[in-house]
Design a protein around this motif. Structure first.
Motif, mmCIF file in Angstrom:
data_model
loop_
_atom_site.group_PDB
_atom_site.id
_atom_site.type_symbol
_atom_site.label_atom_id
_atom_site.label_comp_id
_atom_site.label_asym_id
_atom_site.label_seq_id
_atom_site.Cartn_x
_atom_site.Cartn_y
_atom_site.Cartn_z
ATOM 1 N N UNK A 152 0.832 -1.208 0.000
ATOM 2 C CA UNK A 152 0.000 0.000 0.000
ATOM 3 C C UNK A 152 0.867 1.258 0.000
ATOM 4 N N UNK A 153 1.977 1.232 0.726
ATOM 5 C CA UNK A 153 2.878 2.385 0.751
ATOM 6 C C UNK A 153 3.481 2.624 -0.636
ATOM 7 N N UNK A 154 3.834 1.549 -1.331
ATOM 8 C CA UNK A 154 4.335 1.696 -2.700
ATOM 9 C C UNK A 154 3.273 2.345 -3.588
ATOM 10 N N UNK A 155 2.036 1.917 -3.392
ATOM 11 C CA UNK A 155 0.947 2.497 -4.185
ATOM 12 C C UNK A 155 0.781 3.980 -3.875
ATOM 13 N N UNK A 156 0.951 4.342 -2.592
ATOM 14 C CA UNK A 156 0.842 5.756 -2.208
ATOM 15 C C UNK A 156 1.893 6.584 -2.937
ATOM 16 N N UNK A 157 3.106 6.062 -3.035
ATOM 17 C CA UNK A 157 4.177 6.765 -3.745
ATOM 18 C C UNK A 157 3.795 6.962 -5.208
ATOM 19 N N UNK A 168 6.592 9.808 -0.683
ATOM 20 C CA UNK A 168 7.285 9.286 0.493
ATOM 21 C C UNK A 168 6.834 10.040 1.748
ATOM 22 N N UNK A 169 6.654 11.344 1.610
ATOM 23 C CA UNK A 169 6.140 12.120 2.749
ATOM 24 C C UNK A 169 4.701 11.741 3.052
ATOM 25 N N UNK A 170 3.905 11.495 2.004
ATOM 26 C CA UNK A 170 2.520 11.058 2.217
ATOM 27 C C UNK A 170 2.478 9.694 2.898
ATOM 28 N N UNK A 171 3.377 8.815 2.494
ATOM 29 C CA UNK A 171 3.442 7.488 3.122
ATOM 30 C C UNK A 171 3.853 7.608 4.580
ATOM 31 N N UNK A 172 4.851 8.436 4.823
ATOM 32 C CA UNK A 172 5.341 8.608 6.192
ATOM 33 C C UNK A 172 4.254 9.192 7.089
ATOM 34 N N UNK A 173 3.441 10.110 6.527
ATOM 35 C CA UNK A 173 2.357 10.702 7.313
ATOM 36 C C UNK A 173 1.393 9.631 7.804
ATOM 37 N N UNK A 174 1.174 8.601 7.002
ATOM 38 C CA UNK A 174 0.242 7.534 7.392
ATOM 39 C C UNK A 174 0.820 6.662 8.497
ATOM 40 N N UNK A 175 2.074 6.218 8.357
ATOM 41 C CA UNK A 175 2.619 5.279 9.337
ATOM 42 C C UNK A 175 3.095 5.975 10.600
ATOM 43 N N UNK A 176 3.386 7.265 10.499
ATOM 44 C CA UNK A 176 3.929 7.992 11.651
ATOM 45 C C UNK A 176 2.913 8.088 12.779
ATOM 46 N N UNK A 177 1.625 7.967 12.429
ATOM 47 C CA UNK A 177 0.580 8.086 13.447
ATOM 48 C C UNK A 177 0.461 6.825 14.304
#
Length: 584
Positions: A152-157, A168-177
Motif C-alpha cells: 500500500x505504501x508503494x501504491x501511495x508513492x 514518500x512524505x505522504x506514506x510517512x504521514x500515514x505510518x507515523x501516526x
C-alpha cells in the motif's frame, strides 16, 4: 407495504442519496443486523448510475434497497445496521463511495476491525484513491496486519507521483501516526529501497529524523542522500537544514555557499543561503543573492520583499522603493509594501504621499502602526482637527475596532491636547464600551502618569476582576503601588501573581526588583534587576538597577550601567532623572 414504499421512493430520492459524500450520524449503542434484500423474483430496476470510475453500473433493486436502508439506519442512529447496508451496497454495485461511507461509519463507532474490512474494499474499488490507501495503512497497523502495508505504501508513492506530490512524505504521514520512531524508519527504508532511483525517499528519511530532533540520524541520512544523488539540489538543502538545526550556522553557510555555486539557478538553495547571510548581518552579499532570486522567480514575491527590507537597512531608499512597488504591481504582500512605501515617503518629508500609502494598509501586522502614523502626520501638518475627524469616521466605519481607534485618538491628544482632554476622551470611550479591558488598562496607565493612583487602582482592579490572569494589569498595579505609595507589601503580592503568570518577563522582574528595593531587601532586589537587565537592557531597568547598586555602595558598577545606556541614548530621561535625584 415495504416493497411498495421502496418502489415509490427509488425514483424520487435515489439520486440525492447516492450522491451524498457523508452520512449524518449520532453516537449510540451499536447494533448488528444482516443486510436486508428485497424478496426473490423482483425484477431489476433498469437505471444507470456512474460508479466511482465513471462507468455505468446497473442498479438492481437490491443495490438501491441497501443504499436507502443504510441512509435511513444512519439517520436514526443505528450505526451497525447502516454500516452493514453500505458495505453490502458497495459489494453489489462496485461503488467506492459506499465503501468509503461504510469505513467512516465504522470509524465513528471506533470499530477498527470493521473499518479495515470496509477500507480494504474501498481500495479494491478505487485503487488510485490516496485517502483510501493512507487510511487502510493506518487501520492495518492498528490491527497488527503489517504484511500488506508495504504494498500500500508503494501504491501511495505511485499515486502521489501522478498528483505531483512527494509520495514518500505522504506514506510517512500515514505510518507515523501508528508506529514508534524506529519502526517508522525501518519501514520507510524498505519503501525507499523499492525506489532506488528516486531521491525523494532519502529526503523523507532525513526530514523524519529532523522532525524527531534526531540530528545525528538526520545528518547521516542527508549525507547518504547527497552522496547517492549529487545532482539533486534538495539533498544539499536538507543537509544545510540539519547543520542549522544543530546550531552550526557557520558550517551551514559555508555548505550552502558551495551548493549555490554548484546549482546557481536553484531558487530554494539561493533563498536559504541568502537568509543565512541576512542572519549573519552580511547584508550586501545577501542583497546580491536575492537579486539573483528575483530574476529567476519572475512572479515570486519573497525576493522582492527581502530586497526591500535589506535596501532600507543599507540606506538605499530608492532601491527599496522600487522593490516594494514591484510587490504592489504583483498584488502580493501589498499591505506590507504599502507600509514601507509610506515610511520611505515619510523619510523623504513627503507627508501627503506617506498618508496615501498608509491608508492602503488595510490589514496585517502593520495596520495599527499605519493608522497611528496617519494621525501623527496629519497632526504634524497642523491638521489636528482633521485627524480627529478621520478617527471618528473610522470608528463609525469599523465599529468592531472602535476601541483601537479610541486608543489612537488618546495618543494624539497626549501629544496635542491636555490631560483633561485625554481623561475626558477615556471617559467617553469607556462609557460607550463599558468593561473593555484595553480601554480600562490604558486609562489606568495614563492615570499613573498623572499621579492619580485612585483611578489607576479602580481601573486595573476592574481589569483583573474581568481577567484574573491579566499579568500586565497585575504588574502595572503592583509597580505603581510600590513606586508611588507606601503600600509595598500589597504591591509585592500583585507582582508575585504577575510573575507566576509570566516568569520570563523582564518588565515584571524589574517590578519585583523595585518593590524589593522599596522593602529594603537590597540583595534580592539586585538579583531580580540584574536578570531583568540581562534580558532587556532598557533605560528604565538600567535606572532602577543603577540606583540600587548606588545605594548599596556599588557606585562604580552603577556608573557603568548608566553609562552603557547613555552611550547609546545620551538623552535617556530615566537615567538622567535618577542621576539628578542622586546628585551625581
Amino acid at each position: 407495504m415495504l416493497q411498495l414504499l421502496q418502489r415509490v421512493l427509488i425514483l424520487t430520492f435515489f439520486w440525492s442519496l447516492v450522491g451524498c459524500q457523508s452520512v449524518p450520524v449520532k453516537t449510540v449503542p451499536a447494533t448488528t443486523a444482516a443486510p436486508l434484500s428485497s424478496e426473490p423474483g423482483e425484477p431489476s430496476v433498469e437505471i444507470k448510475s456512474p460508479d466511482s470510475s465513471g462507468r455505468a453500473t446497473e442498479l438492481t433493486q437490491d443495490i438501491v434497497f441497501n443504499l436507502l436502508a443504510g441512509e435511513v439506519a444512519a439517520q436514526r442512529g443505528a450505526l451497525s445496521e447502516a454500516y452493514a447496508y453500505q458495505l453490502q451496497a458497495a459489494r453489489l454495485s462496485g461503488d467506492a463511495r459506499s465503501a468509503e461511507r461504510a469505513t467512516r461509519l465504522a470509524l465513528h463507532m471506533d470499530k477498527d476491525d470493521l473499518a479495515v474490512r470496509a477500507a480494504s474494499l474501498w481500495v479494491d474499488l478505487a485503487p488510485e484513491d490516496l485517502t483510501a490507501r493512507q487510511l487502510v495503512v493506518v487501520l492495518m497497523l492498528r490491527q497488527n496486519e503489517e504484511a500488506p502495508v508495504l504494498e500500500h505504501l508503494k501504491a501511495i508513492v505511485q499515486i502521489s507521483e501522478n498528483m505531483d506530490e512527494n509520495g514518500f512524505l505522504n506514506a510517512m504521514a500515514a505510518i507515523n501516526r501508528e508506529l514508534k520512531r524506529d519502526t517508522v524508519r525501518k519501514l520507510m527504508r524498505k519503501l525507499v529501497l523499492a525506489f532506488p532511483d528516486d531521491p525523494r525517499g532519502g529526503y523523507a528519511l532525513a526530514i523524519a529524523a529532523l522532525v524527531d530532533k534526531d540530528f545525528a540520524a538526520a545528518e547521516q541520512e542527508a549525507d547518504r542522500l547527497v552522496a547517492a544523488q549529487p545532482d539533486w539540489p534538495k539533498g544539499y538543502l536538507v543537509l544545510g537544514r540539519v547543520y542549522l538545526a544543530q546550531g552550526d550556522k557557520a558550517q551551514a553557510k559555508t555548505f550552502l555557499a558551495d551548493a549555490v555555486s554548484r546549482f546557481p539557478e536553484d531558487p530554494l538553495l539561493i533563498s536559504a543561503y541568502a537568509r543565512l547571510l541576512v542572519d549573519a548581518k552580511e547584508l550586501q552579499p545577501a542583497y546580491e543573492q536575492f537579486l539573483k532570486l528575483e530574476e529567476i522567480e519572475q512572479e515570486g514575491d519573497s525576493a522582492s520583499y527581502w530586497l526591500g527590507l535589506i535596501a532600507l537597512e543599507l540606506g538605499k531608499d530608492e532601491a527599496a522603493r522600487e522593490h516594494f512597488l514591484r510587490l504592489i504591481s504583483l498584488n502580493k504582500r501589498a499591505d506590507v509594501a504599502a507600509y514601507y512605501l509610506g515610511r520611505i515617503a515619510e523619510n523623504r518629508a513627503q507627508p501627503k504621499q506617506a498618508i496615501e500609502w498608509y491608508q492602503r494598509v488595510e490589514s496585517g501586522e502593520f495596520n495599527d502602526e499605519a493608522q497611528v502614523r496617519i494621525v501623527r502626520l496629519m497632526a504634524s501638518e497642523g491638521a489636528v482637527g482633521e485627524a480627529l475627524d478621520w478617527l471618528q469616521r473610522k470608528r463609525i466605519q469599523y465599529p468592531d475596532q472602535a476601541a483601537r481607534f479610541y486608543l489612537i485618538e488618546v495618543e494624539l491628544l497626549r501629544d496635542h491636547g491636555t490631560p483633561e482632554q485625554v481623561m475626558a476622551l477615556f471617559d467617553t470611550a469607556i462609557g460607550a464600551m463599558p468593561g473593555n479591558n484595553d480601554l480600562l488598562y490604558a486609562r489606568g496607565l495614563y492615570a499613573a502618569t498623572q499621579k492619580r493612583v485612585d483611578i489607576l487602582e479602580r481601573d486595573l482592579l476592574q481589569v483583573i476582576n474581568n481577567d484574573p490572569k491579566h499579568a500586565d494589569a497585575l504588574n502595572a498595579l503592583g509597580y505603581t503601588l510600590a513606586d508611588q505609595t507606601n503600600r509595598h507589601q500589597e504591591a509585592l503580592d500583585y507582582i508575585r501573581r504577575a510573575l507566576a503568570l509570566k516568569p520570563d518577563s523582564a518588565a515584571i522582574m524589574d517590578s519585583m526588583g523595585w518593590v524589593l528595593f522599596r522593602l529594603g531587601r537590597y540583595q534580592e532586589a539586585i538579583g531580580y534587576l540584574r536578570q531583568a537587565f540581562d534580558k532587556l537592557p532598557d533605560p528604565e531597568i538600567a535606572a532602577h538597577l543603577g540606583e540600587v547598586l548606588w545605594v548599596t555602595g556599588e557606585q562604580q558598577q552603577a556608573r557603568q550601567v548608566w553609562q552603557g545606556i547613555l552611550d547609546e541614548s545620551p538623552e535617556s530621561e530615566h537615567v538622567l532623572e535618577v542621576m539628578r535625584r542622586l546628585k551625581i
